[in-house]
Motif scaffolding. Structure first.
Motif, mmCIF file in Angstrom:
data_model
loop_
_atom_site.group_PDB
_atom_site.id
_atom_site.type_symbol
_atom_site.label_atom_id
_atom_site.label_comp_id
_atom_site.label_asym_id
_atom_site.label_seq_id
_atom_site.Cartn_x
_atom_site.Cartn_y
_atom_site.Cartn_z
ATOM 1 N N GLY A 76 -4.460 -27.301 -40.147
ATOM 2 C CA GLY A 76 -4.562 -28.356 -39.157
ATOM 3 C C GLY A 76 -4.275 -27.925 -37.738
ATOM 4 N N HIS A 77 -4.518 -28.855 -36.846
ATOM 5 C CA HIS A 77 -4.414 -28.648 -35.412
ATOM 6 C C HIS A 77 -2.991 -28.280 -34.976
ATOM 7 N N SER A 78 -1.982 -28.967 -35.510
ATOM 8 C CA SER A 78 -0.598 -28.721 -35.069
ATOM 9 C C SER A 78 -0.127 -27.317 -35.443
ATOM 10 N N LYS A 79 -0.484 -26.835 -36.632
ATOM 11 C CA LYS A 79 -0.107 -25.475 -37.034
ATOM 12 C C LYS A 79 -0.804 -24.433 -36.159
ATOM 13 N N CYS A 80 -2.043 -24.705 -35.817
ATOM 14 C CA CYS A 80 -2.793 -23.788 -34.971
ATOM 15 C C CYS A 80 -2.161 -23.719 -33.579
ATOM 16 N N GLN A 81 -1.798 -24.858 -33.020
ATOM 17 C CA GLN A 81 -1.160 -24.860 -31.706
ATOM 18 C C GLN A 81 0.227 -24.223 -31.762
ATOM 19 N N GLY A 82 0.948 -24.398 -32.860
ATOM 20 C CA GLY A 82 2.249 -23.750 -33.014
ATOM 21 C C GLY A 82 2.127 -22.235 -33.017
ATOM 22 N N LEU A 83 1.117 -21.739 -33.727
ATOM 23 C CA LEU A 83 0.881 -20.290 -33.739
ATOM 24 C C LEU A 83 0.454 -19.799 -32.363
ATOM 25 N N LEU A 87 2.393 -16.944 -30.194
ATOM 26 C CA LEU A 87 1.717 -15.744 -29.724
ATOM 27 C C LEU A 87 1.723 -15.631 -28.200
ATOM 28 N N GLU A 88 1.822 -16.741 -27.500
ATOM 29 C CA GLU A 88 1.934 -16.683 -26.040
ATOM 30 C C GLU A 88 3.292 -16.131 -25.624
ATOM 31 N N SER A 89 4.330 -16.505 -26.356
ATOM 32 C CA SER A 89 5.663 -16.001 -26.010
ATOM 33 C C SER A 89 5.916 -14.598 -26.568
ATOM 34 N N ASN A 90 5.217 -14.209 -27.642
ATOM 35 C CA ASN A 90 5.348 -12.878 -28.254
ATOM 36 C C ASN A 90 3.955 -12.326 -28.543
ATOM 37 N N PRO A 91 3.250 -11.818 -27.547
ATOM 38 C CA PRO A 91 1.857 -11.396 -27.756
ATOM 39 C C PRO A 91 1.681 -10.293 -28.789
ATOM 40 N N ASN A 92 2.672 -9.453 -28.979
ATOM 41 C CA ASN A 92 2.535 -8.347 -29.930
ATOM 42 C C ASN A 92 2.527 -8.801 -31.387
ATOM 43 N N LEU A 93 2.963 -10.016 -31.654
ATOM 44 C CA LEU A 93 2.956 -10.504 -33.035
ATOM 45 C C LEU A 93 1.537 -10.618 -33.585
ATOM 46 N N GLY A 94 0.562 -10.826 -32.731
ATOM 47 C CA GLY A 94 -0.826 -10.945 -33.174
ATOM 48 C C GLY A 94 -1.352 -9.697 -33.844
ATOM 49 N N TYR A 95 -0.781 -8.542 -33.520
ATOM 50 C CA TYR A 95 -1.221 -7.293 -34.134
ATOM 51 C C TYR A 95 -0.736 -7.142 -35.576
ATOM 52 N N PHE A 96 0.226 -7.947 -35.987
ATOM 53 C CA PHE A 96 0.721 -7.885 -37.364
ATOM 54 C C PHE A 96 -0.134 -8.720 -38.311
ATOM 55 N N PRO A 117 -11.222 -20.361 -31.684
ATOM 56 C CA PRO A 117 -11.744 -19.263 -30.851
ATOM 57 C C PRO A 117 -10.727 -18.725 -29.844
ATOM 58 N N GLU A 118 -9.891 -19.592 -29.283
ATOM 59 C CA GLU A 118 -8.845 -19.129 -28.365
ATOM 60 C C GLU A 118 -7.773 -18.344 -29.107
ATOM 61 N N LEU A 119 -7.441 -18.802 -30.295
ATOM 62 C CA LEU A 119 -6.419 -18.138 -31.095
ATOM 63 C C LEU A 119 -6.876 -16.760 -31.555
ATOM 64 N N THR A 120 -8.138 -16.639 -31.894
ATOM 65 C CA THR A 120 -8.623 -15.373 -32.453
ATOM 66 C C THR A 120 -8.584 -14.234 -31.444
ATOM 67 N N LYS A 121 -8.613 -14.538 -30.173
ATOM 68 C CA LYS A 121 -8.487 -13.496 -29.160
ATOM 69 C C LYS A 121 -7.126 -12.807 -29.239
ATOM 70 N N LYS A 122 -6.148 -13.512 -29.781
ATOM 71 C CA LYS A 122 -4.787 -12.977 -29.889
ATOM 72 C C LYS A 122 -4.528 -12.336 -31.252
ATOM 73 N N LEU A 123 -5.536 -12.328 -32.123
ATOM 74 C CA LEU A 123 -5.418 -11.749 -33.467
ATOM 75 C C LEU A 123 -6.490 -10.672 -33.651
ATOM 76 N N PRO A 124 -6.356 -9.541 -32.978
ATOM 77 C CA PRO A 124 -7.455 -8.562 -32.970
ATOM 78 C C PRO A 124 -7.633 -7.757 -34.248
ATOM 79 N N LEU A 125 -6.645 -7.744 -35.141
ATOM 80 C CA LEU A 125 -6.720 -6.873 -36.314
ATOM 81 C C LEU A 125 -6.930 -7.617 -37.633
ATOM 82 N N VAL A 126 -7.352 -8.865 -37.573
ATOM 83 C CA VAL A 126 -7.614 -9.622 -38.804
ATOM 84 C C VAL A 126 -8.806 -8.997 -39.508
#
Length: 176
Positions: A76-83, A87-96, A117-126
């Motif tokens: 859902g939307h709320s979980k996506c916004q939470g993630l 990721l905005e406060s800890n950008p390196n977490l997206g690499y995990f 689509p905005e979230l996926t920019k922060k998840l480059p290694l999925v």
């Protein structure tokens, strides 16, 4: 001191008893990283314990994060916004994040096409992407997943066949 309750004094010449953990003079030996990594490997499924371990020793943080953020489920939307805010406060977490599962329903607002689509920019290694539920998928949702090699869509739907083809084209590493 209560009668019958004795606190042993550490012998400065001998070893400290391993069961006495409250003495201020107790020195915990440094374990080699290979040993602590193996311990954290055994805790891979226990997220709460991994989070506690990352607070205990600074050197345990990367290994704990590896297992904590390896597989993410968005419901859902709320979980996506939470993630997103995490990721905005800890950008390196997206690499995990290596595996992403998105669960959708028809009743929800179209957050797949706006937030993902905005979230996926922060998840480059999925490399593994799962979409489950009865929501509508679009090609624009999967535009920023260049490393996805495995795509699973269960009970999802595309509005048109062109949207499906666009999704496949947006995933250049995915084997068909």
């Amino acid at each position: 001191m209560r009668k019958g309750f004795l606190v042993p004094k550490p012998d400065p010449t001998g070893p400290v008893p391993p069961t006495v953990l409250t003495l201020p003079t107790l020195r915990v030996p440094d374990l080699p990283p290979e040993i602590t990594d193996r311990i954290l490997d055994h805790l891979h499924a226990d997220t709460q314990t991994l989070l506690q371990c990352s607070l205990v020793v600074k050197h345990w943080v990367p290994r704990s994060r590896y297992y904590t953020f390896h597989s993410i489920v968005l419901k859902g939307h709320s979980k996506c916004q939470g993630l997103q805010s995490l990721l905005e406060s800890n950008p390196n977490l997206g690499y995990f994040v290596k595996e992403l599962k998105i669960m959708t329903t028809f009743e929800e607002p179209p957050w797949l096409s706006t937030d993902v689509p905005e979230l996926t920019k922060k998840l480059p290694l999925v490399y593994r992407l799962e979409v489950e539920g009865n929501g509508i998928c679009s090609a624009a949702t999967f535009r920023e997943f260049p490393n996805v090699r495995e795509l699973t869509i269960e009970r999802g739907a595309f509005e048109t066949f062109n949207e499906f083809v666009g999704t496949v084209c947006n995933l250049p590493s995915c084997k068909i």
